[in-house]
Each structure stands twice: as structure tokens, then as C-alpha cells.
Design an enzyme around this catalytic site. Structure first.
Site, PDB file in Angstrom:
ATOM      1  CG  HIS A 134      -1.927  -1.098   1.199  1.00  0.00           C
ATOM      2  ND1 HIS A 134      -3.283  -0.887   1.147  1.00  0.00           N
ATOM      3  CD2 HIS A 134      -1.764  -2.452   1.190  1.00  0.00           C
ATOM      4  CE1 HIS A 134      -3.915  -2.057   1.121  1.00  0.00           C
ATOM      5  NE2 HIS A 134      -3.010  -3.018   1.144  1.00  0.00           N
ATOM      6  CG  ASP A 194      -5.046   1.790   2.241  1.00  0.00           C
ATOM      7  OD1 ASP A 194      -3.979   1.728   1.621  1.00  0.00           O
ATOM      8  OD2 ASP A 194      -5.811   0.811   2.407  1.00  0.00           O
ATOM      9  CD1 TRP A 235      -3.049  -3.149  -8.777  1.00  0.00           C
ATOM     10  CD2 TRP A 235      -3.422  -4.999  -9.974  1.00  0.00           C
ATOM     11  NE1 TRP A 235      -3.340  -2.763 -10.067  1.00  0.00           N
ATOM     12  CE2 TRP A 235      -3.573  -3.891 -10.819  1.00  0.00           C
ATOM     13  CE3 TRP A 235      -3.594  -6.285 -10.499  1.00  0.00           C
ATOM     14  CZ2 TRP A 235      -3.886  -4.024 -12.163  1.00  0.00           C
ATOM     15  CZ3 TRP A 235      -3.904  -6.410 -11.842  1.00  0.00           C
ATOM     16  CH2 TRP A 235      -4.051  -5.290 -12.655  1.00  0.00           C
ATOM     17  CB  SER A 259       3.968  -8.218  -8.158  1.00  0.00           C
ATOM     18  OG  SER A 259       4.703  -7.951  -6.989  1.00  0.00           O
ATOM     19  CD  GLU A 299       5.896  -3.219  -9.095  1.00  0.00           C
ATOM     20  OE1 GLU A 299       6.571  -4.252  -8.876  1.00  0.00           O
ATOM     21  OE2 GLU A 299       5.549  -2.432  -8.190  1.00  0.00           O
ATOM     22  CB  ALA A 306      -5.326 -10.842  -0.132  1.00  0.00           C
ATOM     23  CD  GLU A 307      -5.921  -8.239  -4.335  1.00  0.00           C
ATOM     24  OE1 GLU A 307      -5.482  -8.708  -3.263  1.00  0.00           O
ATOM     25  OE2 GLU A 307      -5.281  -7.405  -4.995  1.00  0.00           O
ATOM     26  CD  GLN A 308      -1.616 -12.554  -2.923  1.00  0.00           C
ATOM     27  OE1 GLN A 308      -1.368 -13.745  -2.802  1.00  0.00           O
ATOM     28  NE2 GLN A 308      -1.142 -11.639  -2.087  1.00  0.00           N
TER      29      GLN A 308
HETATM   30  N1  UDP Z   1       8.921  -5.486  -3.910  1.00  0.00           N
HETATM   31  C1  UDP Z   1      10.246  -5.166  -4.207  1.00  0.00           C
HETATM   32  N2  UDP Z   1      11.198  -6.076  -3.885  1.00  0.00           N
HETATM   33  C2  UDP Z   1      10.930  -7.265  -3.285  1.00  0.00           C
HETATM   34  C3  UDP Z   1       9.575  -7.576  -3.010  1.00  0.00           C
HETATM   35  C4  UDP Z   1       8.590  -6.673  -3.339  1.00  0.00           C
HETATM   36  O1  UDP Z   1      10.526  -4.085  -4.749  1.00  0.00           O
HETATM   37  O2  UDP Z   1      11.849  -8.026  -3.028  1.00  0.00           O
HETATM   38  C5  UDP Z   1       7.861  -4.516  -4.234  1.00  0.00           C
HETATM   39  C6  UDP Z   1       7.145  -4.851  -5.518  1.00  0.00           C
HETATM   40  O3  UDP Z   1       7.819  -4.268  -6.621  1.00  0.00           O
HETATM   41  C7  UDP Z   1       5.757  -4.283  -5.269  1.00  0.00           C
HETATM   42  C8  UDP Z   1       5.565  -4.405  -3.773  1.00  0.00           C
HETATM   43  O4  UDP Z   1       6.873  -4.556  -3.227  1.00  0.00           O
HETATM   44  O5  UDP Z   1       5.735  -2.923  -5.635  1.00  0.00           O
HETATM   45  C9  UDP Z   1       4.741  -5.600  -3.358  1.00  0.00           C
HETATM   46  O6  UDP Z   1       3.388  -5.348  -3.596  1.00  0.00           O
HETATM   47  P1  UDP Z   1       2.412  -6.463  -4.147  1.00  0.00           P
HETATM   48  O7  UDP Z   1       1.076  -5.838  -4.291  1.00  0.00           O
HETATM   49  O8  UDP Z   1       2.966  -7.065  -5.369  1.00  0.00           O
HETATM   50  O9  UDP Z   1       2.413  -7.608  -3.057  1.00  0.00           O
HETATM   51  P2  UDP Z   1       2.254  -7.632  -1.455  1.00  0.00           P
HETATM   52  O10 UDP Z   1       3.602  -7.387  -0.912  1.00  0.00           O
HETATM   53  O11 UDP Z   1       1.277  -6.551  -1.090  1.00  0.00           O
HETATM   54  O12 UDP Z   1       1.765  -9.008  -1.200  1.00  0.00           O
END
Ligand code: UDP
Length: 492
Positions: free
Chosen positions: A23, A134, A378, A380, A383, A398-400
Site C-alpha cells: 500500500h 487507503d 496487484w 507486482s 509492474e 487475499a485477492e490474489q
Molecule cells: N517489492 C520489491 N522487492 C521485493 C519484493 C517486493 O521491490 O523483493 C515490491 C514490488 O515491486 C511491489 C511491492 O513490493 O511494488 C509488493 O506489492 P504487491 O502488491 O505485489 O504484493 P504484497 O507485498 O502486497 O503481497
């Protein structure tokens, strides 16, 4: 009212993220994006999370000396609120036992209301033109309404998953199947999307969490609108569906990660990276285009040693070059039980393991990276889309699972590793054979070429959407106009 000779006052927006990397990272990007468009951005965050913002904000300011962006710090006394010390720190979850993560996060959801008074004081003092808060802060709608300030909700996910949630809550199709693993088509949703009850997160629980989610939905209805980290071309049918049936207004301003243009900005997202970024890129430079597969499961999911061993064995058997990010905090300095004997010697030169935090966007954007194994968080996913990459989907929680369906059934730029249900943040179990097959199928063959072609096309569209004249660029312009009009009416 401004006199005719006076320049119109600059818009001022507050950004208020939930305290988790998934977030905070897009919120920081959003604050920078707004600042680069001439809006004054103020990020509100609790003490332990300040370092996540401080350095990137400095880097941004050095590059954009005229941009206005700042941080305001809030106080969150965890122990007084019955939470473990430091649990509002995004890094706290790293050290938490996997089974404890969900209860702590839930308690955090219920406790953040404590911040409402501090938010109101800040709004009263600075009178921003908008609050972007948020989704997990439902009380923020009322706080901003008190001062006539429009509140926008930031979900941090895509239209598709919000539409899936909406249809499932409305029709409860998971109640009409013989077993929780039986696939069914989500009613009312465009595209005949297939899912199982085991993968559904919207179960209308009649408990404190259920009440909280109802508050979240209600606050969304009462807010000014919704801000989305997506772009129209990615999911037009679901953007339209959402606007028609769910929210009164929404603006698409993503992919937010694309606001990071230079090396330093791309490398400075979230935590300090656990490797030398230059070495990592040099290693990628030595590889052929589209030949390396990148595996990362976000900032929360943590696999068991047994699962990690299966990934290692599957990767090795696939024969493909890889970069694999492993989040293990309990093995530091000790024998690494999760690696098969001799794995690193055997894969030397072919694979790189990053223990901790990777410079994800730098890696995804490198021309040698040709595939992404993702947990479907989301940020990832988007990206990966922006980098034009095909993906192996490996949802954990979650919503994955919903995001997975967007990739595999709508965009058709990915294939599933075959996860069937969500189990805490530790995932179900996927054996080495499935890992090997998924990686091979993603990287080679006719179907792989077709997925790659589609993914590259989407990547071009993603980059186009944030350029001047692109759909996301224009949506932000229209939001700015709307906020100016709203202010003018308020001040009349
Ligand atoms: N991320 C990163 N390096 C890592 C792991 C995660 O830069 O080793 C960043 C990734 O690029 C993304 C965020 O952390 O922007 C993770 O958000 P995401 O929604 O993908 O997953 P969550 O961590 O919320 O499960």
C-alpha cells in the site's frame, strides 16, 4: 476568491496509506506523480514507516526542485491499543510467525481508527483540497467530510478484482456448488470467468472482520470517488462495469510504478535492497534477451522450507536462468535448510538468489528478463504488465486468486502454476514437477510466443497510457480539473 491578477492556488492533496509495503509503495509513487503535475503532495504516515518515504522523497526533490512534496508523521501507540510493539511498522510482518500475521493485520485494521483525531487536526490546519486515503481507513471519509474535503479511496487493486468481489457478494455463487473445489462461472461478470469457492475471499463472515468490510464498502459509497492504479486499455470491460454498478466515480492513473524513470528511483522502492543493484544488472547484461525468469512473492507471503526446496528443484530441472527472491528471516547466518544440497554450486552462473529485498522494477524492466513467477499481488502484476512480461501465476492469499484470473483468463498473458486454495500467507503446496513445467511452458513453445507477444503489446499500451495524451495522463488531468471545480464551488 482569487482576484483576476492572482495565479490560481496550487492544489494540495493528502495521501494516507495503510502501513504495508503493497500500500505504501504505490502511494509514494502516487504522491510523486501528483507533485510532478504541479500538485502539492503531503504523505501522512506513522513514525516507524518514515524511512520508507524519506530517501525517495529526497531523491525526487533533487530531480524536481520545483515539485512540492512532504511528509507528516502520526503517532500510533501500538501497545496502548493492545497490539505488539512496532506492529504498525511494515517490517513487523517480516519477523512475525506466519500463522500470527492474519490476526495481527486484522487487529491493526480495527485499531487504525485511533488516527482519526490526528487526521482531523491536520485537515483543519492545512485545509487540503483532497484526501486520498487507503480503503482500510473507512473512518477517513467522515473525517474529511467534516471539513468539506473530498475523500478518494485508494484500493491498491484492479477493477477486475473489485468487480469479482462485487458479483460474488451479490450472488454468493460459492454457496451453490457441491464442493469447494468445483469450478463455477462468476454470475453477472463479463467474460465467463471461472473460479472455485476455495479461491474466493468474499465470504460475508458474520464477525468483526465482516463488519469492518461492510464499513469499508459503505465509506466507499459515501466518498468522492475511487483512485485506481490501472490503465483503461488493460481492463476496459471491468472499468466500465465498475463505474456502472459499483462506484459513482473513478479515475485510472496507473501504472504508478512508471513514474519512476531513473535508476535511483527504480532501485529505491520499499526496503533497502539486499544485493548490489549494479552487480545484479551486470549479471543480467550478460544474458540473452528474454532468457531469465524472475520469481518473487511480494512483501508478505512466506513459504515453508519444504516449499522452497520444491521451487529450487523445479527451477534447476527447468534448465532456465533465474533470479529468485527468497524471504526468509529465520535462517540468518545458519545452515540454510531450505536449499537442496549443492544447489548454488550447480546453478552458479545460471541463477541468482536474492535473500531479502530485490530491486524488482529494475529487474523486470531489464531486456534479459523474459518471464515473471508472481504471487499476483496487484503491484507486482501491474509492474510485470508494464514491463511487457508473460507470467506464471502463483497466488497465495487475499485477492490474489482474482488477479490470477485476470492474467490467465482475460489478458491471456500467463499460465497458472496450479495453486488451488489460499492458506494463510504461506500458500498451498506446489511440487517441483509443476514448478518445472510452468517455467518451461512459460519460456518456450508456440503458446509461450503468443503470450509473450500479447504481453509486449500490453506493455507498450501501459507505457503509452502515462505519457502526455495517454489515458491515465488524461484521467489525472480530469481529476485535477474536478478538484479545482469542487474547490471553487466550496469557496463560493
Ligand atoms: N517489492 C520489491 N522487492 C521485493 C519484493 C517486493 O521491490 O523483493 C515490491 C514490488 O515491486 C511491489 C511491492 O513490493 O511494488 C509488493 O506489492 P504487491 O502488491 O505485489 O504484493 P504484497 O507485498 O502486497 O503481497
Amino acid at each position: 476568491m482569487a482576484s483576476e491578477s492572482e495565479a490560481p492556488r496550487q492544489l494540495h492533496v493528502f495521501f494516507f496509506p495503510f502501513m504495508a509495503y503493497g500500500h505504501m509503495i504505490p502511494t509514494l509513487d502516487m504522491a510523486k506523480l501528483f507533485a510532478s503535475r504541479g500538485i502539492k503532495s503531503t504523505i501522512l504516515i506513522t513514525h516507524p514507516n518514515v524511512p520508507i518515504f524519506q530517501k525517495p522523497v529526497e531523491v525526487f526533490k533533487n530531480k524536481n526542485p520545483n515539485a512540492e512534496i512532504g511528509i507528516r508523521v502520526l503517532d500510533f501507540p501500538c501497545t496502548e491499543l493492545g497490539l505488539p510493539q512496532g506492529s504498525d511498522n511494515a517490517d513487523f510482518l517480516d519477523s512475525a510467525v506466519i500463522e500470527d500475521i492474519f490476526p495481527i493485520v486484522q487487529k491493526l485494521f480495527f485499531s487504525t481508527k485511533f488516527l482519526k483525531n490526528q487526521l482531523e487536526d491536520l485537515i483543519e490546519t492545512f485545509r487540503p483540497d483532497c484526501l486520498v486515503a487507503d480503503m482500510f481507513f473507512p473512518w477517513a471519509t467522515e473525517a474529511s467530510k467534516k471539513f468539506g474535503v473530498p475523500r478518494l479511496v485508494f484500493h491498491g487493486t484492479c477493477y477486475f478484482s473489485l468487480c469479482v468481489s462485487y458479483c460474488i457478494r451479490l450472488h454468493k455463487p460459492q454457496k451453490n456448488v457441491a464442493s469447494s473445489s468445483e469450478p463455477f462461472v462468476i454470475p453477472h461478470l463479463p467474460g465467463d470467468i471461472v473460479i472455485t469457492a476455495d479461491q474466493v475471499t468474499d465470504n460475508d463472515e458474520d464477525d468483526e472482520m465482516g463488519e469492518f468490510i461492510t464499513e469499508v464498502r459503505d465509506s466507499e459509497k459515501l466518498s468522492y470517488g475511487v483512485l485506481m492504479n490501472t490503465f483503461h486499455e488493460l481492463e476496459p470491460a471491468y472499468a466500465d462495469f465498475y463505474k456502472k454498478f459499483v462506484a459513482k466515480s473513478s479515475w485510472n492513473i496507473g501504472p504508478l510504478s512508471l513514474c519512476n524513470r531513473g535508476f535511483e528511483e527504480k532501485a529505491e522502492r520499499g526496503k533497502k535492497v539486499s544485493i548490489d543493484e549494479h552487480e545484479c544488472l551486470k549479471w543480467l547484461d550478460s544474458k540473452r534477451p528474454d532468457s531469465v525468469i524472475y520469481l518473487s512473492f511480494g512483501s508478505v507471503a512466506k513459504f515453508s522450507n519444504d516449499q522452497l526446496k520444491e521451487i529450487a528443484a523445479g527451477l534447476e530441472a527447468s534448465g532456465h536462468d533465474f533470479i529468485w527472491v527468497v524471504r526468509k528471516s529465520d535462517d540468518k547466518g545458519e545452515k540454510e535448510e531450505w536449499l537442496p544440497e549443492g544447489f548454488e554450486e550447480r546453478t552458479r552462473g545460471k541463477g541468482m538468489i536474492i535473500r531479502g529485498w530485490a530491486p524488482q522494477v529494475l529487474i523486470l524492466d531489464h531486456q534479459a528478463t523474459g518471464g515473471f513467477v508472481t504471487h499476483c499481488g496487484w503491484n507486482s502484476v501491474l509492474e510485470g504488465v508494464a514491463a511487457g512480461l508473460p507470467m506464471v501465476t502463483w497466488p497465495v492469499a487475499a485477492e490474489q486468486f482474482y488477479n490470477e484470473k485476470l492474467i490467465t483468463q482475460v489478458l491471456k498473458t500467463g499460465l497458472s502454476v496450479g495453486e488451488r486454495k489460499w492458506v494463510d500467507f504461506a500458500g498451498d503446496f506446489t511440487g517441483r514437477d509443476r514448478v518445472e513445467k510452468a517455467v518451461r511452458d512459460l519460456m518456450i513453445g508456440e503458446a509461450a510466443e503468443e503470450r509473450r507477444r500479447r504481453a509486449k503489446e500490453l506493455g507498450d499500451m501501459a507505457r503509452g497510457s502515462v505519457e502526455k495524451g495517454g489515458s491515465s495522463y488524461k484521467d489525472l488531468s480530469s481529476l485535477m480539473e474536478d478538484l479545482k471545480k469542487f474547490r471553487a464551488q466550496r469557496e463560493m
